[in-house]
Enzyme design. Sequence first.
Site, PDB file in Angstrom:
ATOM      1  N   TYR A  74      -4.470  10.842   1.372  1.00 15.12           N
ATOM      2  CA  TYR A  74      -3.574   9.873   0.748  1.00 15.12           C
ATOM      3  C   TYR A  74      -2.287  10.572   0.333  1.00 15.12           C
ATOM      4  O   TYR A  74      -2.298  11.766   0.008  1.00 15.12           O
ATOM      5  CB  TYR A  74      -4.265   9.258  -0.473  1.00 15.12           C
ATOM      6  CG  TYR A  74      -3.764   7.893  -0.856  1.00 15.12           C
ATOM      7  CD1 TYR A  74      -3.925   6.809  -0.008  1.00 15.12           C
ATOM      8  CD2 TYR A  74      -3.124   7.681  -2.077  1.00 15.12           C
ATOM      9  CE1 TYR A  74      -3.474   5.545  -0.357  1.00 15.12           C
ATOM     10  CE2 TYR A  74      -2.675   6.421  -2.444  1.00 15.12           C
ATOM     11  CZ  TYR A  74      -2.849   5.361  -1.571  1.00 15.12           C
ATOM     12  OH  TYR A  74      -2.388   4.111  -1.930  1.00 15.12           O
ATOM     13  N   ASN A 147      -5.569  -4.626  -6.161  1.00 11.83           N
ATOM     14  CA  ASN A 147      -5.700  -5.684  -5.151  1.00 11.83           C
ATOM     15  C   ASN A 147      -5.001  -6.997  -5.518  1.00 11.83           C
ATOM     16  O   ASN A 147      -4.261  -7.538  -4.688  1.00 11.83           O
ATOM     17  CB  ASN A 147      -7.177  -5.916  -4.842  1.00 11.83           C
ATOM     18  CG  ASN A 147      -7.838  -4.668  -4.278  1.00 11.83           C
ATOM     19  OD1 ASN A 147      -7.358  -4.092  -3.315  1.00 11.83           O
ATOM     20  ND2 ASN A 147      -8.930  -4.235  -4.884  1.00 11.83           N
ATOM     21  N   GLY A 265      -2.718  -1.847   5.297  1.00 10.72           N
ATOM     22  CA  GLY A 265      -3.879  -0.996   5.513  1.00 10.72           C
ATOM     23  C   GLY A 265      -4.151  -0.851   6.994  1.00 10.72           C
ATOM     24  O   GLY A 265      -3.533  -1.522   7.831  1.00 10.72           O
ATOM     25  N   MET A 267      -7.773  -0.204   8.581  1.00  9.37           N
ATOM     26  CA  MET A 267      -9.198   0.135   8.561  1.00  9.37           C
ATOM     27  C   MET A 267      -9.733   0.560   9.923  1.00  9.37           C
ATOM     28  O   MET A 267     -10.662   1.355  10.005  1.00  9.37           O
ATOM     29  CB  MET A 267     -10.004  -1.041   8.014  1.00  9.37           C
ATOM     30  CG  MET A 267      -9.811  -1.264   6.532  1.00  9.37           C
ATOM     31  SD  MET A 267     -10.876  -2.565   5.875  1.00  9.37           S
ATOM     32  CE  MET A 267     -10.148  -4.009   6.637  1.00  9.37           C
ATOM     33  N   PHE A 289       3.794  -2.370   3.386  1.00  9.96           N
ATOM     34  CA  PHE A 289       3.814  -2.489   1.932  1.00  9.96           C
ATOM     35  C   PHE A 289       2.819  -1.518   1.314  1.00  9.96           C
ATOM     36  O   PHE A 289       1.669  -1.415   1.751  1.00  9.96           O
ATOM     37  CB  PHE A 289       3.470  -3.913   1.479  1.00  9.96           C
ATOM     38  CG  PHE A 289       3.509  -4.081  -0.012  1.00  9.96           C
ATOM     39  CD1 PHE A 289       4.725  -4.154  -0.672  1.00  9.96           C
ATOM     40  CD2 PHE A 289       2.337  -4.136  -0.761  1.00  9.96           C
ATOM     41  CE1 PHE A 289       4.770  -4.290  -2.057  1.00  9.96           C
ATOM     42  CE2 PHE A 289       2.368  -4.268  -2.138  1.00  9.96           C
ATOM     43  CZ  PHE A 289       3.589  -4.346  -2.784  1.00  9.96           C
TER      44      PHE A 289
END
Length: 357
Positions: A74, A147, A265, A267, A289
Amino acid sequence: MLRRGFLSRINAAQWSRQMSVVAKSLKYTQHGEPQEVLQLVEDKLPDPKDNQVLVKILAAPINPADINTIQGKYPVKPKFPAVGGNECVAEVICVGDKVKGFEAGQHVIPLASGLGTWTTHAVYKEDQLLIVSKKVGLAEAATSTVNPTTAYRMLKDFVQLCPGDTVIQNGANSAVGQAVHQLCRAWGINSVGIVRDRPEIAELKQMLQCLGATEVLTEAEIRTSDIFKSGKLKKPRLAFNCVGGKSATEVSRHLDNGGVLVTYGGMSREPVTVATGPLIFKDIAFRGFWMTRWSKENYSSPERSKMFKEIFELMEQGKFVAPNHEMVPLAKFKDAAAAALSFKGFTGKKYILDMSI
């Protein structure tokens, strides 16, 4: 009211001096898989001074970004030794002598990222915390800063939506996806969700529709669906992607002219492929974003305060609930981390560390 708050600080300070607080924290001294590098460590905490606030953590979720941070994948790189976690809800135990806005017993959430929330107790600065009404459930408060805020900002910042407009998203059962459905319902926006097919697909569709999804389709069903061509729903002007690869391409194919696909994201770990036709003939825009960046750039902005106010009002009214989740005792953190690493942990269920067990 003022006297009660003053006495609360005095009593809390006396309690702090009489009793040392020992925090149990999930720490790591190197990057790696959470089950391997996380250790449950005990540390004696100092009394809060000046503008510091001592809190007892009540619940703290495990997010994909938390796992990625521990793995070293990250952008945020904490200094070692580091405590895992970014979100939580906590109770104020006592405060420093210069603190004016907090008192013992209040519930708070962290405003800053990287504070380390997988711990039973912590000392934070008062400007790193936000008071939350006790009318907000613990699971809702604990999962409120990542979230729901991501969903809120993506719905607000890329396309000016009106009631009756349509939003489409893949990963519709993810925590962000569940938040999108609920906000769309509150604001009168149609929410179309795309999910992977699975044996329990009927139950999943029902659950998402109860949250506010207008339509829930599998990846196979969306390819042949006529919900937009038939006029049943307006073509989407906004799409959200957290999967990537073919799924992102399929989502973008359904956007209306001038539509925007926002990626937050990946995944599948597959790149977002831009189809030439929609890009040229429909003037589709592709954006990214990252909530962490937005929060840093808008740390004390009125817009951030407004966002939290709206989200917590919906929670108090019972119109916004926490994502599908399971409370896990801190002692079983390795099991929770392993479950969170699974695909189900990323898209099906949120694991929340319960510090009271």
